[in-house]
Design a protein around this motif. Sequence first.
Motif, PDB file in Angstrom:
ATOM      1  N   MET A   1       0.866  -1.197   0.000  1.00  0.00           N
ATOM      2  CA  MET A   1       0.000   0.000   0.000  1.00  0.00           C
ATOM      3  C   MET A   1       0.897   1.240   0.000  1.00  0.00           C
ATOM      4  O   MET A   1       1.863   1.307   0.762  1.00  0.00           O
ATOM      5  N   PRO A   2       0.597   2.234  -0.843  1.00  0.00           N
ATOM      6  CA  PRO A   2       1.484   3.395  -0.912  1.00  0.00           C
ATOM      7  C   PRO A   2       1.372   4.260   0.349  1.00  0.00           C
ATOM      8  O   PRO A   2       0.291   4.402   0.914  1.00  0.00           O
ATOM      9  N   LEU A   3       2.500   4.810   0.784  1.00  0.00           N
ATOM     10  CA  LEU A   3       2.500   5.705   1.946  1.00  0.00           C
ATOM     11  C   LEU A   3       2.843   7.109   1.459  1.00  0.00           C
ATOM     12  O   LEU A   3       3.579   7.270   0.488  1.00  0.00           O
ATOM     13  N   PRO A   4       2.342   8.151   2.114  1.00  0.00           N
ATOM     14  CA  PRO A   4       2.662   9.532   1.711  1.00  0.00           C
ATOM     15  C   PRO A   4       4.088   9.878   2.120  1.00  0.00           C
ATOM     16  O   PRO A   4       4.339  10.300   3.251  1.00  0.00           O
ATOM     17  N   TRP A   5       5.038   9.708   1.185  1.00  0.00           N
ATOM     18  CA  TRP A   5       6.464   9.798   1.502  1.00  0.00           C
ATOM     19  C   TRP A   5       6.897  11.173   1.996  1.00  0.00           C
ATOM     20  O   TRP A   5       7.924  11.322   2.629  1.00  0.00           O
ATOM     21  N   TRP A   6       6.102  12.211   1.708  1.00  0.00           N
ATOM     22  CA  TRP A   6       6.479  13.565   2.089  1.00  0.00           C
ATOM     23  C   TRP A   6       6.115  13.881   3.550  1.00  0.00           C
ATOM     24  O   TRP A   6       6.558  14.898   4.097  1.00  0.00           O
ATOM     25  N   MET A   7       5.330  13.047   4.186  1.00  0.00           N
ATOM     26  CA  MET A   7       4.927  13.286   5.572  1.00  0.00           C
ATOM     27  C   MET A   7       5.879  12.573   6.522  1.00  0.00           C
ATOM     28  O   MET A   7       6.586  11.654   6.129  1.00  0.00           O
ATOM     29  N   THR A   8       5.857  13.003   7.792  1.00  0.00           N
ATOM     30  CA  THR A   8       6.587  12.203   8.785  1.00  0.00           C
ATOM     31  C   THR A   8       5.691  11.021   9.158  1.00  0.00           C
ATOM     32  O   THR A   8       4.468  11.064   8.974  1.00  0.00           O
ATOM     33  N   GLY A   9       6.317   9.995   9.706  1.00  0.00           N
ATOM     34  CA  GLY A   9       5.542   8.826  10.138  1.00  0.00           C
ATOM     35  C   GLY A   9       4.495   9.217  11.157  1.00  0.00           C
ATOM     36  O   GLY A   9       3.363   8.732  11.126  1.00  0.00           O
ATOM     37  N   ARG A  10       4.872  10.125  12.061  1.00  0.00           N
ATOM     38  CA  ARG A  10       3.925  10.535  13.105  1.00  0.00           C
ATOM     39  C   ARG A  10       2.709  11.248  12.488  1.00  0.00           C
ATOM     40  O   ARG A  10       1.567  10.958  12.841  1.00  0.00           O
ATOM     41  N   GLU A  11       2.979  12.187  11.529  1.00  0.00           N
ATOM     42  CA  GLU A  11       1.851  12.910  10.885  1.00  0.00           C
ATOM     43  C   GLU A  11       0.903  11.917  10.221  1.00  0.00           C
ATOM     44  O   GLU A  11      -0.312  12.019  10.320  1.00  0.00           O
ATOM     45  N   PHE A  12       1.505  10.945   9.514  1.00  0.00           N
ATOM     46  CA  PHE A  12       0.676   9.975   8.802  1.00  0.00           C
ATOM     47  C   PHE A  12      -0.134   9.125   9.772  1.00  0.00           C
ATOM     48  O   PHE A  12      -1.357   9.004   9.648  1.00  0.00           O
ATOM     49  N   VAL A  13       0.556   8.535  10.748  1.00  0.00           N
ATOM     50  CA  VAL A  13      -0.125   7.596  11.648  1.00  0.00           C
ATOM     51  C   VAL A  13      -1.175   8.326  12.490  1.00  0.00           C
ATOM     52  O   VAL A  13      -2.317   7.863  12.616  1.00  0.00           O
ATOM     53  N   GLU A  14      -0.796   9.484  13.052  1.00  0.00           N
ATOM     54  CA  GLU A  14      -1.764  10.195  13.901  1.00  0.00           C
ATOM     55  C   GLU A  14      -2.952  10.697  13.073  1.00  0.00           C
ATOM     56  O   GLU A  14      -4.100  10.651  13.511  1.00  0.00           O
ATOM     57  N   GLY A  15      -2.667  11.172  11.855  1.00  0.00           N
ATOM     58  CA  GLY A  15      -3.744  11.646  10.973  1.00  0.00           C
ATOM     59  C   GLY A  15      -4.678  10.499  10.600  1.00  0.00           C
ATOM     60  O   GLY A  15      -5.905  10.612  10.664  1.00  0.00           O
ATOM     61  N   TYR A  16      -4.072   9.366  10.228  1.00  0.00           N
ATOM     62  CA  TYR A  16      -4.879   8.204   9.857  1.00  0.00           C
ATOM     63  C   TYR A  16      -5.744   7.767  11.032  1.00  0.00           C
ATOM     64  O   TYR A  16      -6.927   7.455  10.880  1.00  0.00           O
ATOM     65  N   CYS A  17      -5.138   7.773  12.212  1.00  0.00           N
ATOM     66  CA  CYS A  17      -5.877   7.309  13.393  1.00  0.00           C
ATOM     67  C   CYS A  17      -7.029   8.256  13.736  1.00  0.00           C
ATOM     68  O   CYS A  17      -8.073   7.809  14.209  1.00  0.00           O
ATOM     69  N   ARG A  18      -6.828   9.561  13.506  1.00  0.00           N
ATOM     70  CA  ARG A  18      -7.940  10.505  13.747  1.00  0.00           C
ATOM     71  C   ARG A  18      -9.098  10.200  12.798  1.00  0.00           C
ATOM     72  O   ARG A  18     -10.256  10.155  13.181  1.00  0.00           O
ATOM     73  N   LEU A  19      -8.747   9.963  11.518  1.00  0.00           N
ATOM     74  CA  LEU A  19      -9.787   9.655  10.512  1.00  0.00           C
ATOM     75  C   LEU A  19     -10.501   8.349  10.836  1.00  0.00           C
ATOM     76  O   LEU A  19     -11.719   8.234  10.736  1.00  0.00           O
ATOM     77  N   ARG A  20      -9.719   7.369  11.224  1.00  0.00           N
ATOM     78  CA  ARG A  20     -10.241   6.007  11.410  1.00  0.00           C
ATOM     79  C   ARG A  20     -10.869   5.818  12.784  1.00  0.00           C
ATOM     80  O   ARG A  20     -11.577   4.853  13.025  1.00  0.00           O
TER      81      ARG A  20
END
Length: 212
Positions: free
Chosen positions: A84-103
């Motif tokens: 699954m593609p990951l947003p390479w321009w973000m930090t891992g924390r931004e991605f994971v925390e953002g995803y978790c807020r959405l989910r």
Amino acid sequence: MEVVVAEHLWKRFGPTVALRDVSLRVEEGVYLLLGPNGSGKSTMLKLVVGFLKPTRGRITVLGYTPWRDYTRLGERVAYAFEGMPLPWWMTGREFVEGYCRLRGCDDEMLAQACGRLGVLDYWDRPIFGYSSGMKKKLLLLMALAARADLYVLDEPFTLLDRKSLEETCSLIAQLPGKATLIATHIIPDPVKETKPSVIEFYEGTITNVRRE
Ligand SMILES: Nc1ncnc2c1ncn2[C@@H]1O[C@H](COP(=O)(O)OP(=O)(O)OP(=O)(O)O)[C@@H](O)[C@H]1O
């Protein structure tokens, strides 16, 4: 209650028959889909979460038809797919925390999974600098930090160092859902403790179902 019911399921990709007449019932517990490359494991999991529509046959997951009820089913299923593609321009924390807020992930589960997989050591750096194993852990977090009734994990045991593999197995054993489906080539020893059901795939069919 049955979590997944598949009846005479077929999936074709042009001339390739990825699944041929597969029938399957998943109740509670851990299920391992085991089989060689190209045997249809990932296709089966994609049909379960609704990424794919069957060519023929019927599938219901938690009472929903996945490809038709994708959004409603999505609220109850957590998944991580290889590649699954990951947003390479973000930090891992931004991605994971953002995803978790959405989910709507569980903060406690997220903190525990991040700590145990060692993600906190590097997650303030941009994803483009991550190794394959570091990216793999972010993908796993998308599922392992979510509260769901069904967990679907495609190849969760590859690319991980020994400690991360053990932690992943232990996190899987603690998942709160009714069932966990895992496509894999190997059965790590700690997973055997969950007394998984093993569904063996070969050339698009199920050849055996056994208890590990
Ligand atoms: N999107 C697609 N387009 C065309 N063929 C596909 C597609 N997805 C899967 N296939 C084919 O379907 C068959 C089953 O693939 P699948 O990915 O389900 O196998 P797998 O058991 O998960 O393999 P692996 O262990 O290598 O991940 C293979 O022949 C594959 O090439």
